[in-house]
Design a protein around this motif. Structure first.
Motif, mmCIF file in Angstrom:
data_model
loop_
_atom_site.group_PDB
_atom_site.id
_atom_site.type_symbol
_atom_site.label_atom_id
_atom_site.label_comp_id
_atom_site.label_asym_id
_atom_site.label_seq_id
_atom_site.Cartn_x
_atom_site.Cartn_y
_atom_site.Cartn_z
ATOM 1 N N SER A 141 15.963 86.159 32.970
ATOM 2 C CA SER A 141 15.767 86.258 31.523
ATOM 3 C C SER A 141 16.872 85.491 30.788
ATOM 4 N N THR A 142 16.547 85.071 29.573
ATOM 5 C CA THR A 142 17.526 84.319 28.762
ATOM 6 C C THR A 142 18.756 85.154 28.450
ATOM 7 N N SER A 143 18.565 86.429 28.134
ATOM 8 C CA SER A 143 19.688 87.299 27.800
ATOM 9 C C SER A 143 20.644 87.441 28.974
ATOM 10 N N THR A 144 20.047 87.546 30.176
ATOM 11 C CA THR A 144 20.892 87.659 31.377
ATOM 12 C C THR A 144 21.690 86.386 31.585
ATOM 13 N N PHE A 145 21.014 85.237 31.366
ATOM 14 C CA PHE A 145 21.681 83.953 31.531
ATOM 15 C C PHE A 145 22.856 83.808 30.543
ATOM 16 N N LEU A 146 22.614 84.146 29.274
ATOM 17 C CA LEU A 146 23.665 84.031 28.273
ATOM 18 C C LEU A 146 24.847 84.943 28.591
ATOM 19 N N ARG A 147 24.538 86.159 29.096
ATOM 20 C CA ARG A 147 25.594 87.082 29.450
ATOM 21 C C ARG A 147 26.450 86.504 30.579
ATOM 22 N N ASN A 148 25.775 85.839 31.546
ATOM 23 C CA ASN A 148 26.503 85.221 32.657
ATOM 24 C C ASN A 148 27.393 84.073 32.154
ATOM 25 N N CYS A 149 26.864 83.280 31.200
ATOM 26 C CA CYS A 149 27.646 82.185 30.637
ATOM 27 C C CYS A 149 28.893 82.714 29.935
ATOM 28 N N TYR A 150 28.733 83.815 29.184
ATOM 29 C CA TYR A 150 29.867 84.407 28.464
ATOM 30 C C TYR A 150 30.940 84.869 29.448
ATOM 31 N N VAL A 151 30.490 85.467 30.547
ATOM 32 C CA VAL A 151 31.432 85.915 31.573
ATOM 33 C C VAL A 151 32.167 84.731 32.168
ATOM 34 N N ASP A 152 31.420 83.618 32.395
ATOM 35 C CA ASP A 152 32.055 82.421 32.950
ATOM 36 C C ASP A 152 33.081 81.847 31.986
ATOM 37 N N VAL A 153 32.734 81.745 30.703
ATOM 38 C CA VAL A 153 33.660 81.208 29.702
ATOM 39 C C VAL A 153 34.900 82.088 29.594
ATOM 40 N N TYR A 154 34.702 83.382 29.612
ATOM 41 C CA TYR A 154 35.822 84.321 29.515
ATOM 42 C C TYR A 154 36.786 84.149 30.681
ATOM 43 N N SER A 155 36.226 84.006 31.901
ATOM 44 C CA SER A 155 37.090 83.824 33.079
ATOM 45 C C SER A 155 37.801 82.479 33.040
ATOM 46 N N TYR A 156 37.084 81.440 32.565
ATOM 47 C CA TYR A 156 37.710 80.123 32.401
ATOM 48 C C TYR A 156 38.881 80.216 31.413
#
Length: 652
Positions: free
Chosen positions: A16-31
């Motif tokens: 789902s799009t919401s799941t994808f966006l949540r994963n992107c946010y987690v990636d940006v936060y870790s970066y």
């Protein structure tokens, strides 16, 4: 484009799009966390590489890299990153503007800072405390303190850090009065000053020489325990008392600071040199270096100024050697100008000129120092030529330049109404007509060329009159034989509750002498005797002896001469003998002639004056004896000459 492609792939896999966006946010936060850790550990290059490899950036990512570039000394790269961020449509946060405004303020990108201010207003961040503080800092750094204070007043809320920011800006600009006024506003707003606040407040008192106010702050910091616990406050107190030339308080303040923590070594050295205490200054100078503290420009300038005042060229040369060793001779214009001044005051004008000619940059300070050196040496024409050089080279002119040039001109045969008027025009054009020293020099220049009416005009246009202004115009009146006007001006000065000094009284007495105002001169002389802490010196007695002698009161003049603080003044005896000749007083004249011959046994002028006196009396025997003495000793009087120039027609 990367996000869009990944989004399509995710959907194709059934995510789902919401799941994808949540994963992107987690990636940006870790970066972002990794970038922050790398920057804090000093590995900026790795942080930038990681930033460039990120699939998606948010405003925090940009903020981290922009702040990191600035922190590691790359303000221009940080500013370029901000431009790229804005061009990509990333909306700034308050942290973005705070960082960028700090960069513009600290690195001098003021024009870019104004553009950022427009962006701040456009996005509505001008009411944010941190952004508003950044704007205040920006305008303080450009010297626009009025705009900075207006922005400060418009802030909906303030913090202690914001108050300290304003204090620092005003302190840096030397606006002591505004800073102290703001302090009272700060107290009314319920903020208690911190140690940083007190550092700025105490420093402001030092800049403005507000010793009493500074002592009040000193009491306050003692009360709350900051005078000993905070080294910066303790050193600020040393600077305060040094700036106010309070030697005892400065010494007491530095004694409570551990020697290895004293930041104000140079301040205490400066105040000791100001008071002429060379041994104490050198002791602190040696202690400072033993603790690994490096002498500053202030120390060297203080030591060189002391050598100038005492005309101690040997000590000045030793300081010069140390200056060369540490590289301050070319690194500081203030040290170089102090060296030029020192050699000039010590009578070594050639060394002054050599130092000036060796300078790679002909600065205003160095030019002024050379001019004062030339004035001390009596090279009047060279000073006037130097003034022309400064104009031709575009060096700039200030009050010291004009004061020195006007003084040289007044001592020169070239002084005239035209020359004074030309300099006066330059003074007005450059805005120095309200300067007290320049105005007094103009009064002196005009009066010396016989145009006292122009001196009066300058005097009347001085906004705030002080003792020096009144002394200058009284001297002008005396010089032009207007003793009555000088007395009236003296009375006006007293009515303004201004205290005359020894020079003022001397000028009044000279005016009385030139105008034959005997009774008035006697009253002024007696008035001077009654002033606490002020006693007539040899010059005042000499003037009174001449005044009484001209009036024929020769016995009174002789009695007064004997009361002079320095016995055996040949000038006074010569004046008395001249008056005795005019009034044909044989009794006093013989005593004066005898005293003059005893004081000046090898001076032909003294014998010739005595010869003239006895010849006038008809005592030919004594006259013949004096003539024989002159012949036996082979005395000859120097031939006089005149500065008067005649306008003779040109002949081929």
């Amino acid at each position: 484009m990367v996000v869009r492609t990944r989004n399509l792939l995710s959907l194709a896999r059934g995510i789902s799009t919401s799941t994808f966006l949540r994963n992107c946010y987690v990636d940006v936060y870790s970066y972002n966390r990794k970038i922050d850790d790398l920057i804090k550990s000093g590995r900026l290059d790795l942080a930038v590489q990681l930033f460039e490899s990120m699939p998606v950036h948010d405003v925090i990512s940009w903020n981290l890299v922009i702040a990191g570039q600035a922190r590691h000394g790359f303000p221009l790269l940080a500013l370029n990153l901000f431009k790229v961020m804005a061009s990509q449509g990333v909306r700034e946060s308050s942290s973005t503007f705070s960082s960028v405004l700090a960069i513009c303020s600290n690195a001098g990108f003021h024009r870019e800072g104004y553009q950022v201010h427009c962006r701040v207003i456009l996005l509505g961040f001008d009411s944010n405390l941190f952004v508003g503080s950044g704007l205040v800092h920006l305008y303080m750094s450009t010297g626009s303190h009025c705009i900075a204070l207006k922005l400060f007043d418009e802030l909906p809320e303030r913090s202690l850090a914001t108050w300290n920011l304003v204090f620092r800006g005003l302190c840096w600009l030397g606006r002591s009065d505004e800073l102290l006024e703001l302090y009272w506003r700060m107290e009314l707003d319920g903020f208690k000053p911190s140690s940083v606040s007190f550092c700025y407040l105490i420093h402001a008192c030092g800049i403005g020489a507000y010793l009493d106010q500074g002592k009040q702050f000193h009491c306050h910091v003692i009360k709350i325990g900051l005078s000993q616990s905070n080294l910066f406050v303790a050193n600020a107190l040393v600077d305060l008392y040094s700036s106010c030339r309070s030697l005892i308080d400065a010494t007491k303040s530095i004694e409570i600071i551990p020697a290895d923590d004293v930041i104000s070594w140079n301040s205490i050295i400066s105040i000791y040199t100001d008071h002429g205490l060379l041994p104490e200054a050198l002791e602190f100078f040696a202690r400072m270096q033993s603790w690994g503290k490096k002498p500053s420009v202030r120390s060297f300038v203080g030591l060189l100024n002391l050598a100038s005042r005492t005309e101690n060229s040997q000590f000045g040369k030793q300081v010069h050697g140390y200056v060369i060793k540490l590289g301050f001779d070319h690194g500081s214009v203030y040290v170089r100008s102090a060296l030029i001044d020192m050699y000039g005051k010590c009578g070594e004008t050639e060394s002054s000129v050599s130092l000036f000619e060796e300078s790679t940059e002909r600065t205003l300070e160095c030019c002024n120092s050379l001019m004062t050196s030339l004035l001390n040496h009596g090279a009047i024409e060279d000073i006037i030529e130097m003034f022309g050089f400064m104009i031709d080279e575009g060096v700039g002119l200030d009050q010291v330049t004009f004061t020195t040039t006007l003084k040289a001109l007044s001592m020169s045969a070239m002084v005239s109404l035209t020359s004074c008027t030309l300099l006066h025009s330059c003074v007005i054009k450059l805005g120095f007509e309200s300067d007290i020293a320049v105005s007094c020099s103009l009064i002196d220049g005009y009066s010396r060329c016989g145009h006292i009416e122009f001196s009066c005009r300058v005097f009347k246009h001085i906004p705030v009159l002080n003792t020096f202004c009144f002394t200058s115009i009284i001297a002008g009146y005396a010089r032009n034989g207007m003793g009555r006007e000088g007395l009236e001006t003296f009375e006006a000065m007293i009515q303004k509750d201004l205290e005359p000094d020894a020079i003022t009284f001397l000028c009044v007495l000279t005016g009385c002498n030139h105008s034959g105002l005997v009774r008035e001169g006697q009253l002024v002389f007696e008035a001077m005797r009654s002033v606490p802490g002020l006693r007539p010196d040899q010059r005042h007695y000499s003037c009174m002896v001449d005044l009484l002698g001209r009036a024929g009161l020769l016995e009174e003049a002789e009695e007064l001469l004997k009361l002079a603080p320095v016995k055996g003044d040949s000038v006074m005896w010569s004046s008395l003998l001249r008056s005795c000749k005019i009034h044909r007083n044989e009794k006093v004249g013989r005593r004066a002639a005898k005293a003059l011959a005893e004081l000046k046994p090898d001076d032909p002028a003294a014998y010739l004056q005595a010869l003239s006196f006895y010849s006038e009396l008809g005592d030919l025997d004594t006259a013949v004896k004096i003539r024989e003495t002159i012949g036996r000793r082979k005395m000859s009087k120097d031939v006089g000459y005149s500065w008067i120039e005649l306008n003779t027609p040109y002949t081929d």
